[in-house]
Scaffold this active site. Structure first.
Site, PDB file in Angstrom:
ATOM      1  N   GLY A  18      -4.563   1.371  13.641  1.00 15.68           N
ATOM      2  CA  GLY A  18      -5.281   1.266  12.495  1.00 15.68           C
ATOM      3  C   GLY A  18      -5.095   2.436  11.887  1.00 15.68           C
ATOM      4  O   GLY A  18      -4.862   2.229  10.400  1.00 15.68           O
ATOM      5  N   GLN A  19      -5.096   3.828  12.249  1.00 17.88           N
ATOM      6  CA  GLN A  19      -4.870   4.880  11.367  1.00 17.88           C
ATOM      7  C   GLN A  19      -3.408   6.262  11.639  1.00 17.88           C
ATOM      8  O   GLN A  19      -3.543   5.684  13.099  1.00 17.88           O
ATOM      9  CB  GLN A  19      -6.282   5.904  11.469  1.00 17.88           C
ATOM     10  CG  GLN A  19      -7.291   5.201  11.270  1.00 17.88           C
ATOM     11  CD  GLN A  19      -9.041   5.680  11.538  1.00 17.88           C
ATOM     12  OE1 GLN A  19      -9.308   6.451  10.614  1.00 17.88           O
ATOM     13  NE2 GLN A  19      -9.478   5.919  12.668  1.00 17.88           N
ATOM     14  N   MET A  79      -7.268  -5.132  16.405  1.00 17.43           N
ATOM     15  CA  MET A  79      -8.981  -5.075  16.812  1.00 17.43           C
ATOM     16  C   MET A  79      -8.969  -6.321  17.472  1.00 17.43           C
ATOM     17  O   MET A  79     -10.217  -5.984  17.849  1.00 17.43           O
ATOM     18  CB  MET A  79      -9.622  -5.142  15.305  1.00 17.43           C
ATOM     19  CG  MET A  79      -8.614  -3.195  14.591  1.00 17.43           C
ATOM     20  SD  MET A  79      -9.644  -2.209  15.728  1.00 17.43           S
ATOM     21  CE  MET A  79      -7.735  -1.203  15.690  1.00 17.43           C
ATOM     22  N   LYS A  99       0.857  -1.168  -0.095  1.00 20.09           N
ATOM     23  CA  LYS A  99      -0.153  -0.009   0.085  1.00 20.09           C
ATOM     24  C   LYS A  99       0.908   0.993   0.359  1.00 20.09           C
ATOM     25  O   LYS A  99       1.115   2.317  -0.819  1.00 20.09           O
ATOM     26  CB  LYS A  99      -1.030  -0.253   1.187  1.00 20.09           C
ATOM     27  CG  LYS A  99      -2.307  -1.419   1.774  1.00 20.09           C
ATOM     28  CD  LYS A  99      -3.183  -0.691   2.427  1.00 20.09           C
ATOM     29  CE  LYS A  99      -2.611  -1.705   3.456  1.00 20.09           C
ATOM     30  NZ  LYS A  99      -1.571  -2.011   4.403  1.00 20.09           N
ATOM     31  N   CYS A 146     -12.470   2.125  17.003  1.00 20.49           N
ATOM     32  CA  CYS A 146     -10.564   1.374  16.221  1.00 20.49           C
ATOM     33  C   CYS A 146      -9.887   1.518  17.197  1.00 20.49           C
ATOM     34  O   CYS A 146      -9.257  -0.292  17.187  1.00 20.49           O
ATOM     35  CB  CYS A 146      -9.941   2.817  15.435  1.00 20.49           C
ATOM     36  SG  CYS A 146      -9.094   2.460  14.782  1.00 20.49           S
ATOM     37  N   MET A 147      -9.789   1.972  18.610  1.00 20.21           N
ATOM     38  CA  MET A 147      -8.498   1.731  19.213  1.00 20.21           C
ATOM     39  C   MET A 147      -9.694   2.470  20.947  1.00 20.21           C
ATOM     40  O   MET A 147      -8.242   2.479  21.868  1.00 20.21           O
ATOM     41  CB  MET A 147      -7.787   2.543  19.269  1.00 20.21           C
ATOM     42  CG  MET A 147      -7.386   3.052  18.246  1.00 20.21           C
ATOM     43  SD  MET A 147      -7.814   5.155  19.170  1.00 20.21           S
ATOM     44  CE  MET A 147      -8.152   5.607  20.525  1.00 20.21           C
TER      45      MET A 147
END
Lengths: 801, 87, 246
Positions: A385-386, A348, A83, A167-168
Site C-alpha cells: 500500500g505504501q 489488505m 492520483k 498494512c503488510m
C-alpha cells in the site's frame, strides 16, 4: 541539462521529428526542451502507493507545474492513475505546515527550530527507555535507515515501529513462514504473462489501478486473461472479472483449503515439484500459558497433510465460505492444470486479518502444491500500500524486532554484525524486541503509573490518529494524560497533529532527495527539485539534528567505537560536514551516504543493492542486483528460479536458498479455518468492512487537498445493500449512525454505489478525517504479524430520528 | 538561423531516387537521416527563413523527389514570424 | 482566463503567454490581421512574462460549462469566439496541460463499457457533445478520469490549493511558411487519435477543412515543449541525430 549548444539541440529535435514522420509511425515521440526555456523535467517515483510508478515532474521557477507518466519506466510504461496525474498539487495545499509549533496553554504556537530540536532532545534524555519512534512506509530508505540507527544503535532501544504493521506485516510473516525470507519471488512481469489472475479480496482496479490496467489492457491486444474475483462485495474490479465469487467474511481460509483438498484428492498436484522442492508444515500445540504456538511450526508428512485437508470438500467449503461447490471445483481444476499460468494477487483483504499469516501461508501453499510458482506468469504476489513499505520498513528493518537486511534483534550474531557495520560498541543493540504498533500506542495511552511506560512518542510521515483501530482506546485517551508528550513531523494538520504537543514541519517528496522500494523489490531514486515551503525541513535532517544535540549533551549512545558521532560525515577532503545544521545539510548528499552505509547490510539475505549511482541512471532496479563480469549491474526478476536468479546453484531449476528447514525447500502449510473473534449478532447485526477508494490515498491528508480528487470523492459514506436499506427504511443519501461496541459515527448511505456489499454487510472508506471509521473498528490482531483486522467487525446501523 | 526537419518522398524508380540523394549529399545545408522505404528524413539548416524557403522550393523541383513534407520547424528568436496567409 | 482577456490578447493589446493554442489559433491570428505578437521559436515558451493565470482550480463546476456556441463559419469574429470558448472549455476540465480531463457529467457507478457507448465513436445530441476518446488502448476509464463533482459533493467548494498548472504553449506561428502544414502544438502521448478534438465531434473552431484526410501525422508533426524530457531522453534524441547513417 545537456551541455550541447542550442543549434545541435534543435537539429537533433528536427531529425527526430522527421525520422518519425518518415517512418510513418504514429508512435509518440517528444522533442527536447530547449535550453533556457525554463521548464525542467525530472524523474521521481510517485508519492502514493506501493506500485511504484515513475512520474516525470516538470518544474518551472521553483514550482512543480506538470506531471506525466514516465514512458521509460517498466512499471507503468507512461500510464498513471488519477492520483499520480495530480501528485504535483500535494505540495501546494493552502495549510502546509511551515513552522515548528509547541502547545502552550492548549494552543500550538510557533517556536524556532533551535528550540524545537532542544525540546525533543531533552524529552529523550529525560527518559530514553520511555521514548518511542513511530515511522512509516513513506519514509525514504535514507530516513528509515537514520531512524533505525538512531534508535537501535544510538539509544540502544528497540521501540521503533512503523505503520506497515497495519498494512503488510501479515504478508511478511507469510513469506517468512513459507520461504524463510521476506518479499515476493515474482514481480509485475507476471501480470504480462499469466493466463489467470486471482484477486484474493483485492480491489485492484481502485487500489493498484496501473497494475490492473497492465493486466486488463492485454485483452484489447487480443490476449486472453481470465480474472477471478474472490470478494465479499462487488467492486470495480468485479466489472472486469470473468468470475465473481462472493465469499463470507473470513471464508478465504476455507476456499484455499478447498483448493488444496481437490489437488490432493484428484492427484492433480505437481508431485515432482513438491517432492523436490517442498516440505509440509503445521503449527504445534498452543503453549500452556495461552500464548500462540511458535510461528515456524513443526514438520508434518504428506499423508498427514492430506488428512488435514480432507474435510475441506467443495460442499463443506460452500458451507463455510458461501462459494458454490461447483465454483470451488472450478478453482481446484484450474490449479490442477499445468498449462495455465496463474498469478494470485492480494493486498489488505488477506493482510488485515486476524488470521493474516495463515491465509498468506495457504495461498503460497496452493501455488507450491500445484507448481504454479517461479516461471513467468506463475506467482503469488502481495501488493503493497505504501511507496516504501518494502524498501524502507521491510528491508531497512524499521520494525521493533528487525535490524537492516532481514536481521532480527533476537539473534546474537545478527546484532553483532549490525554493531560491526554501524561501528558501535558491542552490546549496544538490545536483544528484546520493542513494542509493536498497537502495543506501543496502548502504552502511550495508558497512565504512566498504570504501566503505560511509553511517555514520549515521535511520529513521522504517518497519521495514526486516523489509522489506528479502535481510536478511542489507542489514540484519543492521550488527550487527558498530562505526563505524555507527542511529537509529530508532518506536512499538513492531521488527526494526529490535533493531539500533538510539538509539531515539526516537514519537507515532502521532491522537496528532498529520496529513495523508495516498491512491491516488486524495485529500489528507486530521485533528487530534490524544489525548496520546501517556509521553514519546513526534511525528516532525515530532523532526526540527525536531534541526534547531534544529544551527542553535544554528552549522550554516550550517540558515539561510535571511535568516539565520533554516529552520523559523522566528511567531505572529499576528509573534513567534517556539519549536516546537523540545515544550511549545510545539502553540502553532501546525505541520502547517498546513508544508502552506501546500508548496502553492505543487504548481502546476508541476498537482497543485494547496487551502488547509489546506478539508481540515478535507472527507473529502479529489482534486487538482488548483482554485478556482472563486465562491470554492469543486473537486476533479478524471478527470485529462486534457476533461469534468472544468480544465487540459485548452477544447473538447478529452483532453490529456496533461505529455507526455514535449511534444505533449500519451501514450506507448504496447513492452517485450519477458524471463525473470527467478533461476528454479527442480534445487537450488532452487520459485518463492517473498511478500505480505500481510487481517488484518495490512505488518510487523504494529501489527496483531499487536491481539488480534482476531493471534488470527485468528497466524503466518506456507508455502502449498503438495497434489501437491507429497504428493510431499515433508509433512503440513498440519508445519514445513519454506524455503531459498534467501541464507538459510532454518522455517515450518508450509498446504495448501489462505488461498491455493492452483500446483504448483512456494509463498507466504509477510511480516508475522511471528518468521519473517522476507526472509532468503530476492532483492534484484534494476528498473533504473529500483530496486524489488526480492519475488514471485519460487528456493527449496527441506526436511523437518525 | 532556421532549422527544419523534412520528409522527402522519393521516386519509386531506384536510380532516380539515388541520384536525388547524391545531389542532397553535396549540399552542406542538408543532413540526411533515416530512410524508410521511399521516405527519407532530412534536416535543413540555413542562415535565414528566406534561404530555408529557397531550399524547400529547390527540393520540390529536384528530380527524384516526389513530395516534400514538413515535420518540424524552428526559427531563430527575434525573426519575424511566418505569414499565415490562409485561414 | 476571461474571455475578454483572451480577446484583448488576440487583438495584440496585451501579451499573454500561457494560453491554450490549438493549431487553429495561429490561423486565427493571421486572419484577423493582428501581427504584433512576437513569434516564438518552437519549443520555447516565454512564460516569464506576467501570465494572466489564476490558481489552477476548476473555475466552476465543470458540469456547468456552457456548451460551445456553433460558430458562423462566415464570420471571423464568430470563428474566434468558438475557438477561444473551446480552449476555455478544454482547459476548465484539466489541472494542467497533459492532465487527464475530469468527467463533466455524473457517471454513477456504471459498468465500464458504458463509457464506450458514447466515447468510442463520439456523439453529438443537441448542444451535448461526447468526444471520441483520444486514445484507444485503455479500458479502465475511471482509473484516470474522475467526476468533476462527485456523489456527495453538495455545495462543497473544495480545498484551497495554490498549484498552478502548466498551460498549453502559445505559439506565434506553427507554420514554416505560407502553405506549409502547421505543426502540432501539444503532446501526442495518449493523444494519438486526432479526431477526438479535431474531428466531426471535436471542438468548434478546431476542425480542419480536410476532414477526409485521415493520416494526420503524415503532414502535421509534434512540436511540443510539453512532452516528458529528462537529460537522458535528450541524449537519446541526440544519438538519433549523431549516429552514422547508412
Amino acid at each position: 541539462m545537456l551541455t550541447v549548444d542550442r543549434r545541435t539541440f534543435v537539429k537533433s529535435a528536427a531529425m527526430a521529428a522527421a525520422t518519425a514522420a518518415a517512418a510513418g509511425t504514429t508512435r509518440s515521440f517528444a522533442l527536447p526542451v530547449l535550453p533556457g526555456s525554463g521548464l525542467r523535467w525530472e524523474k521521481a517515483p510517485c508519492r502514493f502507493c506501493g506500485t511504484g510508478c515513475h512520474v516525470m515532474v516538470a518544474t518551472e521557477n521553483g514550482r512543480v507545474v506538470a506531471i506525466q507518466g514516465d514512458q521509460k519506466a517498466d512499471v507503468n510504461k507512461g500510464l498513471l492513475c488519477v492520483k499520480g496525474y495530480h501528485v504535483g498539487a500535494i505540495l501546494y495545499g493552502e495549510d502546509r505546515l511551515t513552522r515548528p509549533m509547541l502547545r502552550r496553554d492548549g494552543r500550538l504556537v510557533p517556536i524556532s527550530w533551535e528550540e524545537a530540536i532542544g525540546i525533543v532532545a531533552d524529552k529523550i534524555a529525560e527518559n530514553p527507555k520511555g521514548f518511542a519512534l513511530y515511522g512509516s512506509g513513506q519514509w525514504t530508505i535514507g530516513e528509515g535507515f537514520i531512524g533505525n540507527k538512531f534508535m537501535k544503535a544510538g539509544l540502544g532501544s528497540n521501540h521503533i515501529d512503523g505503520n506497515p504493521r497495519l498494512c503488510m506485516s501479515s504478508a511478511v510473516t507469510g513469506f517468512l513462514s513459507t520461504f524463510g525470507v521476506d518479499e515476493p519471488p515474482g514481480c509485475y512481469d507476471d501480470l504480462d504473462r499469466c493466463d489467470v489472475a486471482i484477486m484474493w479480496g483485492n480491489n485492484m482496479a481502485e487500489m493498484h489501478p496501473v497494475l490492473f490496467s497492465r493486466l486488463v489492457d492485454r485483452r484489447t491486444r487480443g490476449e486472453k486473461v481470465t480474472i477471478i474475483d474472490l470478494t465479499t462485495r462487488r467492486t470495480r474490479t468485479s466489472e472486469f472479472a470473468d468470475e465473481v465469487l462472493f465469499f463470507k467474511p473470513h471464508g478465504d481460509l476455507a476456499i484455499a483449503n478447498g483448493i488444496a483438498h481437490l489437488l490432493v484428492r484428484n492427484g492433480t498436484f505437481d508431485r515432482a515439484f513438491v517432492e523436490k522442492h517442498c516440505n509440509f508444515r503445521q503449527l504445534g500445540p498452543a503453549s500452556e500459558d495461552g500464548s500462540p504456538p511458535a510461528m515456524l511450526g513443526e514438520p508434518m508428512t504428506f499423508d498427514e497433510y492430506a488428512k488435514a485437508v480432507e474435510p475441506y470438500t467443495p460442499e463443506r467449503v460452500e458451507e463455510l465460505s458461501g462459494v458454490p461447490a461447483a465454483k470451488v471445483r472450478m478453482l481446484g481444476e484450474m490449479f490442477g492444470r499445468r498449462d495455465l499460468r496463474i498469478n494470485s494477487l492480494w493486498c489488505m483483504g488477506m493482510n488485515q486479518h486476524t488470521r493474516g499469516t495463515a491465509i498468506n501461508c495457504l495461498v503460497h501453499g496452493i501455488h507450491l502444491l500445484s507448481g504454479h510458482i517461479g516461471t513467468p506468469g506463475n506467482a503469488a504476489t502481495s501488493l503493497t500500500g505504501q511507496p516504501s513499505a518494502c524498501g524502507t520498513v521491510r528491508e531497512v528493518g524499521t520494525l521493533c524486532h528487525l535490524l537492516p537486511g532481514g536481521r532480527v534483534v533476537t539473534n546474537a550474531e545478527h546484532r553483532r554484525e549490525a554493531e560491526e557495520l554501524w561501528n558501535v560498541p558491542e552490546g549496544r543493540i538490545g536483544a528484546t524486541p520493542g513494542y509493536h504498533t498497537v502495543e506501543m500506542f496502548k502504552r502511550f495511552n495508558t497512565p504512566t503509573a498504570e504501566g503505560g511506560d511509553i511517555t514520549t512518542m515521535w511520529v513521522q510521515v504517518t497519521n495514526p490518529g486516523q489509522t489506528l483501530p479502535n481510536l478511542y482506546r489507542n489514540f484519543r485517551r492521550k488527550k487527558d494524560l498530562a505526563d505524555k508528550f507527542l511529537i509529530v513531523s508532518d506536512v499538513y494538520p492531521t488527526a494526529t497533529t490535533e493531539l500533538a504537543d510539538l509539531v515539526l514541519p516537514s519537507a515532502m517528496w521532491v522537496e528532498k532527495n529520496g529513495m523508495y522500494g516498491n512491491s516488486e523489490r524495485r529500489t528507486q531514486q530521485w533528487f530534490k527539485m524544489v525548496e520546501p515551503p517556509g521553514e519546513a525541513r526534511g525528516d532525515a535532517w530532523q532526526m540527525i539534528a536531534v541526534s547531534r544535540r544529544l551527542f553535544d549533551m554528552g549522550h554516550e549512545g550517540m558515539k561510535g567505537r571511535d568516539g565520533k558521532w554516529i552520523f559523522h560525515t566528511t567531505d572529499k577532503a576528509g573534513r567534517e560536514v556539519p549536516i546537523w545544521e540545515w544550511e549545510h545539510y545539502y553540502d553532501v548528499n546525505v541520502d547517498e551516504r546513508m544508502f552506501e552505509e546500508y548496502r553492505p547490510f543487504t548481502r546476508l539475505k541476498h537482497k543485494d543493492l547496487a551502488p547509489y549511482q546506478e539508481y540515478v541512471k535507472a527507473r529502479g532496479l529489482r534486487w538482488p542486483v548483482v554485478q556482472q563480469s563486465d562491470g554492469s549491474w543486473r537486476e533479478t526478476r524471478w527470485r529462486f528460479s534457476g533461469f534468472d536468479d544468480p544465487y540459485v546453484g548452477k544447473g538447478r531449476d529452483y532453490q529456496f536458498y533461505h529455507s526455514v528447514t535449511k534444505d533449500d525447500k519451501a514450506l507448504i502449510w496447513f492452517r485450519p479455518h477458524e471463525f473470527p473473534p467478533e461476528m454479527p449478532d442480534a445487537e450488532y447485526p452487520f459485518w463492517l468492512c473498511t478500505g480505500r477508494v481510487l481517488e484518495h490515498w490512505h488518510t487523504g491528508t494529501m489527496t483531499r487537498r487536491i481539488p480534482q480528487l476531493h471534488r470527485a470523492m468528497p466524503k466518506a459514506y456507508v455502502e449498503m445493500h438495497a434489501d437491507d436499506a429497504a428493510r431499515l427504511g433508509v433512503r440513498n443519501g440519508e445519514v445513519v449512525a454506524v455503531k459498534s461496541r467501541r464507538g459510532e459515527i454518522d455517515l450518508p448511505v450509498w446504495i448501489g454505489g462505488r461498491g455493492d456489499p452483500k446483504p448483512g454487510e456494509v463498507f466504509v472508506p477510511f480516508f475522511d478525517e471528518g468521519r473517522l471509521i476507526n472509532l468503530v473498528t476492532l483492534d484484534e490482531y494476528d498473533p504473529y504479524s500483530r496486524q489488526p483486522d480492519y475488514k471485519k467487525c460487528a456493527v449496527a446501523i441506526v436511523r437518525k430520528a | 538561423m532556421s532549422i527544419s526537419g523534412l520528409v522527402l518522398t522519393l521516386d519509386g524508380d531506384p536510380p532516380l531516387a539515388e541520384s536525388a540523394i547524391r545531389v542532397l549529399r553535396h549540399d552542406a545545408r542538408i543532413t540526411l537521416g533515416e530512410r524508410t522505404g521511399e521516405r527519407l528524413a532530412i534536416v535543413v539548416e540555413t542562415g535565414s527563413r528566406f534561404e530555408d524557403e529557397e531550399v524547400y522550393a529547390a527540393l520540390k523541383s529536384t528530380p527524384g523527389v516526389r513530395f516534400v513534407d514538413v515535420a518540424f520547424v524552428e526559427f531563430g528568436s527575434g525573426e519575424e514570424g511566418a505569414g499565415d496567409a490562409d485561414g | 482566463m476571461s474571455h475578454e482577456h483572451a480577446r484583448r490578447w488576440f487583438r495584440g493589446e496585451i501579451a499573454w503567454t500561457g494560453m491554450v493554442v490549438g493549431l487553429c489559433a495561429a490561423v486565427a491570428l493571421a486572419s484577423a490581421g493582428a501581427g504584433t505578437t512576437r513569434p516564438m521559436p518552437v519549443g520555447a515558451d516565454d512564460r516569464a512574462a506576467p501570465a494572466a493565470s489564476t490558481p489552477w482550480l476548476l473555475s466552476q463546476p465543470a458540469a456547468n460549462v456552457v456548451p460551445a456556441e456553433r460558430a458562423n463559419p462566415g464570420s471571423t469574429d464568430d470563428k474566434f469566439t468558438a475557438r477561444v470558448r473551446s480552449m476555455e472549455e478544454r482547459a476548465s476540465l484539466r489541472a494542467y496541460e497533459g492532465a487527464p480531463p475530469v468527467i463533466p457529467h455524473a457517471v454513477g457507478e456504471l459498468k465500464y463499457q458504458t463509457c464506450r457507448a458514447c466515447h468510442a465513436q463520439g456523439l453529438r445530441a443537441g448542444e451535448q457533445v461526447a468526444r471520441m476518446a483520444s486514445h484507444t488502448h485503455l479500458t479502465n476509464c475511471t482509473q484516470c478520469h474522475v467526476e468533476a463533482a462527485g456523489m456527495f459533493l453538495g455545495d462543497d467548494a473544495g480545498p484551497a490549493n495554490s498549484f498552478e498548472g502548466l498551460r498549453a504553449s502559445g505559439y506565434g506561428s506553427t507554420r514554416a511558411w505560407a502553405g506549409a502544414p502547421p505543426v502540432i502544438p501539444h503532446t501526442t502521448f495518449m493523444r494519438t487519435n486526432c479526431v477526438s478534438c479535431h474531428g466531426e465531434h471535436g471542438y468548434d473552431g478546431w476542425k480542419p477543412d480536410h476532414l477526409d484526410r485521415t493520416n494526420c501525422v503524415q503532414c502535421h508533426a509534434p512540436a511540443a515543449s510539453l512532452d516528458q524530457l529528462s537529460p537522458v531522453f535528450g541524449e537519446e534524441l541526440l544519438r538519433v541525430f549523431t549516429s552514422p547513417r547508412p
